[in-house]
Write an enzyme that holds these catalytic residues in place. Structure first.
Site, PDB file in Angstrom:
ATOM      1  CD  GLU A 157      -2.903  -1.352   2.211  1.00  0.00           C
ATOM      2  OE1 GLU A 157      -2.938  -0.493   3.097  1.00  0.00           O
ATOM      3  OE2 GLU A 157      -3.635  -2.367   2.232  1.00  0.00           O
ATOM      4  CG  ASN A 217      -0.545  -6.882  -1.580  1.00  0.00           C
ATOM      5  OD1 ASN A 217      -1.029  -7.524  -2.501  1.00  0.00           O
ATOM      6  ND2 ASN A 217      -1.114  -6.798  -0.382  1.00  0.00           N
ATOM      7  CG  HIS A 261      -9.770  -5.725  -0.029  1.00  0.00           C
ATOM      8  ND1 HIS A 261     -10.127  -6.867   0.645  1.00  0.00           N
ATOM      9  CD2 HIS A 261      -8.490  -5.472   0.311  1.00  0.00           C
ATOM     10  CE1 HIS A 261      -9.096  -7.285   1.363  1.00  0.00           C
ATOM     11  NE2 HIS A 261      -8.083  -6.469   1.166  1.00  0.00           N
ATOM     12  CD  GLU A 292      -4.636  -7.792   1.186  1.00  0.00           C
ATOM     13  OE1 GLU A 292      -5.544  -7.077   1.671  1.00  0.00           O
ATOM     14  OE2 GLU A 292      -3.434  -7.560   1.359  1.00  0.00           O
ATOM     15  CG  ASP A 294     -12.832  -8.748   0.731  1.00  0.00           C
ATOM     16  OD1 ASP A 294     -12.673  -7.796  -0.058  1.00  0.00           O
ATOM     17  OD2 ASP A 294     -12.420  -8.726   1.895  1.00  0.00           O
TER      18      ASP A 294
HETATM   19  O1  G3I Z   1      -6.503  -8.703  18.439  1.00  0.00           O
HETATM   20  C1  G3I Z   1      -7.194  -7.532  18.898  1.00  0.00           C
HETATM   21  C2  G3I Z   1      -8.116  -7.886  20.033  1.00  0.00           C
HETATM   22  O2  G3I Z   1      -7.372  -8.338  21.142  1.00  0.00           O
HETATM   23  C3  G3I Z   1      -8.931  -6.642  20.418  1.00  0.00           C
HETATM   24  O3  G3I Z   1      -9.888  -7.003  21.368  1.00  0.00           O
HETATM   25  C4  G3I Z   1      -9.652  -6.094  19.187  1.00  0.00           C
HETATM   26  C5  G3I Z   1     -10.388  -4.793  19.524  1.00  0.00           C
HETATM   27  O4  G3I Z   1     -10.625  -4.028  18.383  1.00  0.00           O
HETATM   28  O5  G3I Z   1      -8.703  -5.818  18.161  1.00  0.00           O
HETATM   29  C6  G3I Z   1      -7.980  -6.967  17.752  1.00  0.00           C
HETATM   30  O6  G3I Z   1      -7.081  -6.598  16.743  1.00  0.00           O
HETATM   31  C7  G3I Z   1      -7.634  -6.327  15.483  1.00  0.00           C
HETATM   32  C8  G3I Z   1      -6.938  -7.202  14.463  1.00  0.00           C
HETATM   33  O7  G3I Z   1      -7.390  -6.887  13.160  1.00  0.00           O
HETATM   34  C9  G3I Z   1      -7.185  -8.689  14.706  1.00  0.00           C
HETATM   35  O8  G3I Z   1      -8.521  -8.976  14.528  1.00  0.00           O
HETATM   36  C10 G3I Z   1      -7.401  -4.859  15.145  1.00  0.00           C
HETATM   37  O9  G3I Z   1      -8.154  -4.036  16.029  1.00  0.00           O
HETATM   38  C11 G3I Z   1      -7.798  -4.585  13.721  1.00  0.00           C
HETATM   39  O10 G3I Z   1      -7.417  -3.274  13.373  1.00  0.00           O
HETATM   40  C12 G3I Z   1      -7.099  -5.551  12.790  1.00  0.00           C
HETATM   41  O11 G3I Z   1      -7.607  -5.321  11.510  1.00  0.00           O
HETATM   42  C13 G3I Z   1      -6.830  -5.861  10.460  1.00  0.00           C
HETATM   43  C14 G3I Z   1      -6.502  -4.773   9.455  1.00  0.00           C
HETATM   44  O12 G3I Z   1      -5.786  -5.340   8.368  1.00  0.00           O
HETATM   45  C15 G3I Z   1      -5.655  -3.676  10.053  1.00  0.00           C
HETATM   46  O13 G3I Z   1      -5.258  -2.774   9.079  1.00  0.00           O
HETATM   47  C16 G3I Z   1      -7.659  -6.945   9.778  1.00  0.00           C
HETATM   48  O14 G3I Z   1      -7.827  -8.043  10.673  1.00  0.00           O
HETATM   49  C17 G3I Z   1      -6.941  -7.425   8.521  1.00  0.00           C
HETATM   50  O15 G3I Z   1      -7.821  -8.242   7.788  1.00  0.00           O
HETATM   51  C18 G3I Z   1      -6.587  -6.230   7.643  1.00  0.00           C
HETATM   52  O16 G3I Z   1      -5.874  -6.701   6.543  1.00  0.00           O
HETATM   53  C19 G3I Z   1      -5.533  -5.702   5.565  1.00  0.00           C
HETATM   54  C20 G3I Z   1      -4.262  -6.163   4.894  1.00  0.00           C
HETATM   55  O17 G3I Z   1      -3.264  -6.366   5.839  1.00  0.00           O
HETATM   56  C21 G3I Z   1      -3.806  -5.137   3.860  1.00  0.00           C
HETATM   57  N1  G3I Z   1      -4.855  -4.867   2.906  1.00  0.00           N
HETATM   58  C22 G3I Z   1      -6.130  -4.487   3.480  1.00  0.00           C
HETATM   59  C23 G3I Z   1      -6.599  -5.541   4.475  1.00  0.00           C
HETATM   60  C24 G3I Z   1      -7.960  -5.177   4.998  1.00  0.00           C
HETATM   61  O18 G3I Z   1      -7.940  -3.991   5.730  1.00  0.00           O
END
Ligand code: G3I
Length: 511
Positions: A157, A217, A261, A292, A294
């Protein structure tokens, strides 16, 4: 419909296919038998037969059996991001969750995409680092898993939102300097963290004889155009970066991830020119992945049945139609467990290991099973969205179509290689003026490759000599007609493509 009834069959199919990898040297006749034909009902198996991977983003808590049964590639959703594993000064730490995923993938014959090294978001203690620290980190993560990782997202990104075609302006882009103010970061006096990060990654890969491929990516780079038909400037900007750093003399970049996405943001829609855009990157010689995937159900007026399924079909077909589109990864298993749960963009419903296939799943499987079809037609001027390459910009000779009027056959060969194995897709075309009834295509391996299974042809190998004979249903090749087949093989050392193919004893042109 519950997915569980089909899963034991899928497991059998994977066992049958991987058992093929154990076939020893010598003559093997490996056309899929009834067991394979009847049990090829998983996304990963169907994709492998078409010469690509079909993977999923996963976390340790989501490693239900469906992951290994349905998919043959895995991307850690969050566990390899610097936020999770970067310590101070570019060190790597706390890799337990990432290791769990890598081990799971290895135990289930899945390849791994490392995600991601250099990214403005989720950077943890790497945030604000200088290039020297980034380089230390790049080296450490590459060496941590070595060849257990088939593809690494080195840079993620890097480009701005809203179709500006500009780079982002926060770290790590603050490292960039346009020394001569000409609007790019490509001059020798410029500082470019993308170039420098890939350069470091390439040096580490070369110095350690790794086979890991290095990817860039991003999202909203999928179409040639965006909603309304205007140019996709973000994709054009990414294209220039990939062109600059994938060709001689740099050759840093191996692969591009179109995150895919798809939603109702005007820059994120599925366009009719998705395939043409995949092809324009592929013609640079890089692999393209939908990394990625969806698809928001809003794109089909909240029709999560047929409409969403048709959108998935269209996207998968676009990839299948370009031989260098070598993999698709969905960003999660089920809607409710997705980062975009409200948009219901995935292939399953359900949770906690109990999943139900959606219409989108069936559409994807059907499309994968159709295989690549007629791939990579010679571009005509109207189909070619890129500026016509000058001779010096041409990709490798094997990517350059040769004159279809000469000789009586033409062969295209593309492979998707991992540490010790690969799948290959081969298309043979009758370029002569007489019909061919019954064909046999032969070649010699330049290395120690061994075919372990094949589809749409009967493939036998003796020493390094290979012969592929038509199946009963594709024996006839009218003038201009093509037949496609594929195979899986093992190798060690290097996996160079065959230099020559002969159809019924006559040498074919490559194209
Ligand atoms: O693990 C904590 C948990 O302990 C807590 O209770 C909870 C509260 O919000 O947060 C949890 O962490 C989250 C984590 O995902 C695991 O689920 C984070 O808040 C959340 O911000 C994080 O989001 C991830 C996101 O990237 C962050 O930018 C998504 O899972 C993940 O699917 C997403 O992936 C990105 C790729 O890396 C890059 N391209 C876009 C894609 C979608 O945004």
């Amino acid at each position: 419909m519950s997915s569980s009834s089909g899963l034991s069959k899928i497991r059998s199919a994977l066992v049958v296919l991987s058992a093929g990898a154990l076939v020893a040297a010598g003559a093997v006749s490996l056309q899929p038998g009834p067991a394979q034909a009847a049990t090829g009902d998983s996304l990963g198996v169907a994709a492998a037969k078409a010469g690509l991977f079909f993977g999923v983003a996963a976390s340790p808590g989501r490693l239900s059996s469906i992951v290994g049964q349905e998919f043959n590639q895995l991307t850690p959703e969050n566990e390899m991001k610097p936020e999770a594993i970067a310590g101070s000064g570019g060190t790597v730490q706390n890799t337990g969750n990432a290791d769990t995923l890598v081990n799971y993938a290895q135990n289930n014959n899945m390849i791994v995409r490392g995600h991601t090294m250099v990214w403005y978001s989720q950077a943890g203690s790497l945030s604000g680092a200088n290039q020297s620290t980034l380089n230390t980190y790049i080296k450490n993560v590459l060496l941590k898993w070595g060849n257990k990782i088939a593809y690494w997202d080195v840079v993620n990104e890097s480009l701005d939102d809203n179709n500006t075609g500009n780079r982002r302006n926060q770290w790590p882009h603050t490292l960039d300097k346009d020394a001569n103010n000409d609007g790019d970061y490509f001059d020798s006096t410029d500082t470019d963290y993308i170039r420098d990060s890939f350069k470091q990654a390439r040096q580490v890969v070369q110095a350690n004889n790794l086979k890991t491929k290095l990817c860039i990516n991003d999202y909203d780079i999928e179409g040639l155009t965006v909603k309304g038909g205007s140019k996709n400037k973000k994709s054009d900007a990414m294209y220039e970066i990939v062109k600059k750093y994938s060709q001689e003399p740099t050759k840093y970049i191996d692969c591009v991830g179109f995150q895919a996405h798809f939603n109702d943001n005007p820059n994120s829609v599925i366009t009719d020119d998705l395939e043409a855009n995949i092809r324009r990157y592929a013609e640079l010689g890089v692999e393209v992945h939908l990394s990625e995937l969806d698809i928001d159900d809003d794109l089909s007026n909240n029709d999560i049945g047929k409409g969403q399924a048709e959108n998935y079909r269209k996207v998968v077909r676009a990839c299948l139609n370009v031989s260098k589109c070598t993999g698709i990864t969905v960003w999660g298993i089920s809607d409710s467990e997705s980062w975009r749960s409200s948009e219901r963009g995935l292939l399953f419903t359900g949770s906690n290991g109990s999943y139900t296939k959606k219409a989108a799943y069936t559409a994807v499987l059907e499309e994968l099973k159709k295989g690549r079809g007629t791939v990579d037609p010679t571009p005509t001027p109207s189909e070619d969205p890129t500026p016509t390459p000058t001779p010096s910009e041409d990709p490798t000779p094997s990517d350059t179509p040769t004159d279809p009027q000469t000789g009586t056959c033409r062969v295209t060969y593309s492979d998707n290689t991992w540490n010790s194995g690969f799948t290959a897709a081969v298309t043979v075309e009758n370029t002569g003026s007489d019909a061919i009834d019954g064909w046999s295509l032969s070649w010699t391996w330049p290395g120690n490759q061994k075919v372990t299974s094949a589809w749409n042809a009967t493939v036998t190998q003796s020493g390094n000599q290979v012969t592929a004979r038509n199946a009963s249903y594709n024996n006839l090749l009218a003038p201009g007609a093509k037949a496609s087949f594929g195979f899986q093989a093992s190798y060690s050392g290097s996996n160079d493509a065959p230099e020559q193919f002969a159809l019924n004893g006559e040498t074919c042109s490559l194209g």
